[in-house]
Structure formats: C-alpha cells, structure tokens
Write an enzyme that holds these catalytic residues in place. Structure first.
Site, mmCIF file in Angstrom:
data_model
loop_
_atom_site.group_PDB
_atom_site.id
_atom_site.type_symbol
_atom_site.label_atom_id
_atom_site.label_comp_id
_atom_site.label_asym_id
_atom_site.label_seq_id
_atom_site.Cartn_x
_atom_site.Cartn_y
_atom_site.Cartn_z
ATOM 1 N NE ARG A 107 -2.110 -1.328 3.540
ATOM 2 C CZ ARG A 107 -3.474 -1.456 3.482
ATOM 3 N NH1 ARG A 107 -4.348 -0.443 3.223
ATOM 4 N NH2 ARG A 107 -4.003 -2.876 3.587
ATOM 5 C CB THR A 108 3.732 2.400 1.631
ATOM 6 O OG1 THR A 108 3.137 2.156 3.173
ATOM 7 C CG2 THR A 108 4.746 3.494 1.991
ATOM 8 C CE LYS A 158 22.900 -9.636 -8.915
ATOM 9 N NZ LYS A 158 22.713 -8.571 -10.001
ATOM 10 N NE ARG A 205 7.854 -0.599 5.036
ATOM 11 C CZ ARG A 205 6.699 -0.250 5.308
ATOM 12 N NH1 ARG A 205 6.240 0.892 5.050
ATOM 13 N NH2 ARG A 205 5.753 -1.102 5.890
ATOM 14 C CG HIS A 210 5.618 4.707 7.911
ATOM 15 N ND1 HIS A 210 5.941 4.859 6.631
ATOM 16 C CD2 HIS A 210 4.619 3.774 7.693
ATOM 17 C CE1 HIS A 210 5.259 4.808 5.742
ATOM 18 N NE2 HIS A 210 4.250 3.629 6.304
#
Lengths: 141, 305
Positions: free
Chosen positions: B52-53, B81, B102, B130
């Site tokens: 959703r974000t 990696k 994020r 957030h």
C-alpha cells in the site's frame, strides 16, 4: 603492587571503576609494543574506587575515545619523568567510530564500512544517541 | 544542502503546514499539477514488501505526470548480492530524480541520504520512523477538524510498538493546547523516552486501560491493532481484548464530530459496521496520504533544483 615510574608516556587517571578495559579496547592498547598497566579498583579519596591506565610511550592518543567513554577521566602527559600536561576532558558533541550501536536492527550492523556516529543526547548523564537509529547509549553499556 | 524526509520532526511545523497547504491545493486543483513532474522519475526502493505504501508513492508520482522505477522487495534487487545501501543509492541516483526507500533496518534512509545525489524519502525503516504515514495523519486532522490546536487526541491499542503513534505524538506535541489520552493495556503503554519527552514539553496526557471510559471526551480517536502475542498473560488478553475493538455501540457516547483514524491495515480492531459512520475517516486518511506524498515530492524536487 609496584608499577615503575613512567619516563615518557601517559597516566589516564580518575577513570570510573570498571571502565578501564573499555578504554583499553577502544584505544587498541593491546596493539602497542610498550608496557601498558591497568589498575582496577584503586582506592580514591574523591571517587571511592577508580581505574588507572599507564602507557609507557608517547603514542598519538585519541582523547575523544577516552572522553566519550569517561569524560571524568584526566590525562596526564609525562616527558623525561616530568608531568608536563594535565588534561581534563570535555564531553564531545559527536563521536565517530568510537561507540558501536547495540541495536540489532540498526543499519550499522549490516552496512559495510559505514561510520559509526553518535550524537550527545544528555550531557549530564553522558548519554549518546545513534545518529542512524536513535538508540541511546549510556556510559555503563 | 539537499533536503530529505527522514523523520517528521526534522521538519518545522511551518514547513509541514506549507506541505498541507500544497496538498489542499492539489485536492482543489488537481489539473494544475498534472504535469508538474513531467519527465521526472521516482525510484521506489522497497527492501521489504509494503504494497500500500509503494502504490501510494507510485500513484502520487503518476498523478504529477512523472514516471516510476524500482523494486518491490530485496530479493529482486542488488541487495541480495550484498550491495550496500550507500552504493545502491549512488547508482539509482544516476537514473532517478528522487528516491522513496523502505528498509527493514533502522536508519537505512539516513545512510542513503548521506550518499545520495537526489532527495531521499523514508518510506518506513523497521520499527523506527514512517514519516509519510504521519503526513497523512496530519492532513487528515487538519482537514477534518479545521485546526491543529485545541485538540484532545485519543490513541488506542498498542502504544509501545506502534511507530505511527510515536511519530504522531511528536508531531502534534508541537502545536498549541494538545492533550493526549493514551488508551492501552499496561504492558503496551508508550515507551519511557516518549513519556519523558511529553513531560519535558509540558504536553498533558492521561493513561487509561479502557476506551469506554474516555471515548466521550475525544476530538480524535486514533486506533491501532493490539496483537494477542503482545500480552504477557492470557487472562489480561481475555479481560481487555474487547476494550480495543471499536463498534457502533462503543461509539454511541462519542462526540458527533469525533474523527476516527487508523493507519491501516486493520484486522478486527474496528468493526466493519463502523465504516458507514460519518466519523470514520480511515479511508480518507489513505487518500490524504497520497496527496501529502505528492506535496512532499514537489517540495523536495523544488528544494533540489
């Protein structure tokens, strides 16, 4: 206990009892070739008990490391057997690559070659805050 | 100096007010902004999934006429990696004009900001911050209440681990005549540092266990989820669980102009029967979140140029 007088070197005095080994580790004194003496739990009129570190050589000394661990310590510089400088420490506003964040979720735990930066949070309590994750670091940690 | 959005309190209330003004204008005149980010690219670097974000950021950029590139979880990125965050943002900064990140590690966006040639938006870093959720919360409060001061704000549920609650408290504590009513089981009260912080700022707050006891006094009710596993013992969970579920019955003594908010996703802490109540604002909050992300992208790009 008998420890020889220092001709050229440092005596880090008035360390809070129990913190000498941390200063020893962070200054990487184990990598020196000269004699290093650690005295733990010495009697002190002012402090009750204190730790002392003696270094038998005038190495480049990172004062910031010491002050971030124990700002109450004093650093005495000795040359030719004479005390030439007695330095009281101040609490630094910011310390880089001295403390390490203990928060397992902090980015500093995984990011390669990152600077470990701490910012002074409480001068009285000598508490630092991780610049990245805000976790508080107390002197006893 | 390049401006980023890492923590809500890095921005002054005046700067946040200006963002809300822009968001209001976008809502009123969306056509005026349809090409504002033309030929610009937003990179969404999502090291952990948060659909959703991510969609909110993507929708925000698309509505500004811009483009979106990026990845939706770490397995699909060079992080798998072993590439560092610092290197990733230096590379992505060559392709994109702005980055939303994020990351499961706390402080990762701060590292990114230290190395990035383009603005960084923290889209959530572990349990830490957030800020764009808080931007959504702030705009919801301003649009629904018409003011940012003289408010009694009830925060209900898991107040210990809920980062949205902490950010919202820190952001609202800077406005005048704010009072918090903290409704949670004893085990899930706000952390000590936040309690001390509120005391130092002189922001009044009360801590109670039951929503029923205080709901009639609130201007805003911010609900969060209480998870069973957070309780220390089963007896407390059984005794209190219903207290943190909002139902039409429980809303009865509440004010007619109460604003009910929730950062979403909800599980069962707000009954679906509440959704049709005009006081339920949590889906509007989602929409406001998108508009605040638009305003934020505009502001950061403007500052970068």
């Amino acid at each position: 206990m008998n420890i020889n007088e220092i001709q050229d070197g440092y005596v880090i005095d008035h360390i809070h009892a129990g913190r000498a080994m941390r200063i020893y580790r962070h200054l990487e004194l184990d990598k020196l070739d000269c004699s290093v003496a650690i005295i733990e739990n010495a009697k002190s009129n002012r402090m009750g008990r204190k730790d002392i570190i003696k270094i038998d050589e005038l190495i480049p000394l990172n004062i910031e490391v010491i002050s971030s661990i124990d700002s109450g310590a004093t650093v005495n510089t000795i040359k030719d057997g004479v005390l030439i400088k007695k330095q009281r420490l101040t609490v630094p506003e910011r310390v880089v690559n001295v403390l390490k964040c203990k928060n397992p979720r902090c980015i500093t735990q995984t990011e390669q070659e990152i600077q470990h930066i701490f910012v002074l949070a409480d001068r009285e309590k000598a508490t630092y805050r991780c610049y990245y994750c805000d976790t508080l670091h107390k002197p006893e940690d | 100096m390049m401006k980023h959005m890492l923590d809500i309190i890095d921005w002054t209330p005046e700067e946040l007010d200006a963002l809300m003004d822009t968001a209001d204008d976008i809502i009123a005149h969306p056509g005026d902004y349809a090409d504002a980010m033309r030929r610009k690219k937003l990179a969404t670097l999502f090291y952990e999934p948060s659909t959703r974000t991510r969609l909110s950021f993507e929708a925000a950029m698309l509505e500004l006429g811009g483009h979106v590139i990026g990845f939706a979880d770490a397995a699909a990125s060079s992080a798998s990696k072993g590439e560092s965050v610092a290197d990733t943002v230096r590379v992505v900064g060559c392709y994109a004009d702005i980055i939303a990140m994020r990351h499961p590690k706390e402080g990762a966006p701060t590292v990114a900001a230290s190395f990035s040639p383009v603005p960084i938006i923290n889209a959530g870093d572990g349990g830490h911050h957030h800020p764009t959720q808080t931007l959504a919360d702030l705009l919801t409060i301003r649009r629904e209440k018409g003011r940012m001061n003289q408010l009694v704000i009830g925060l209900c549920g898991d107040l210990q681990f809920g980062r949205t609650v902490h950010s919202l408290m820190n952001a609202m504590a800077r406005y005048k005549s704010i009072r918090f009513v903290l409704i949670s089981p004893t085990e899930l009260r706000i952390p000590e540092y936040l309690r001390e912080g509120m005391k130092q700022l002189g922001v009044p707050f009360t801590e109670v266990e039951k929503l029923e006891d205080v709901i009639g006094t609130l201007d805003i009710l911010y609900m969060t989820r209480v998870q069973r596993e957070r309780f220390f013992n089963e007896a407390d969970y059984v005794r209190l669980k219903d207290s943190y579920i909002l139902t039409p019955d429980k809303l009865r003594p509440a004010r007619r102009d109460l604003t009910v908010m929730h950062p979403l996703p909800r599980v069962n802490e707000i009954s679906v029967a509440v959704d049709s109540d005009p006081r339920a604002c949590y889906f509007k909050q989602v929409l406001y979140g998108k508009h605040m992300r638009q305003a934020l992208i505009l502001k950061l790009m403007e500052a970068a140029q």
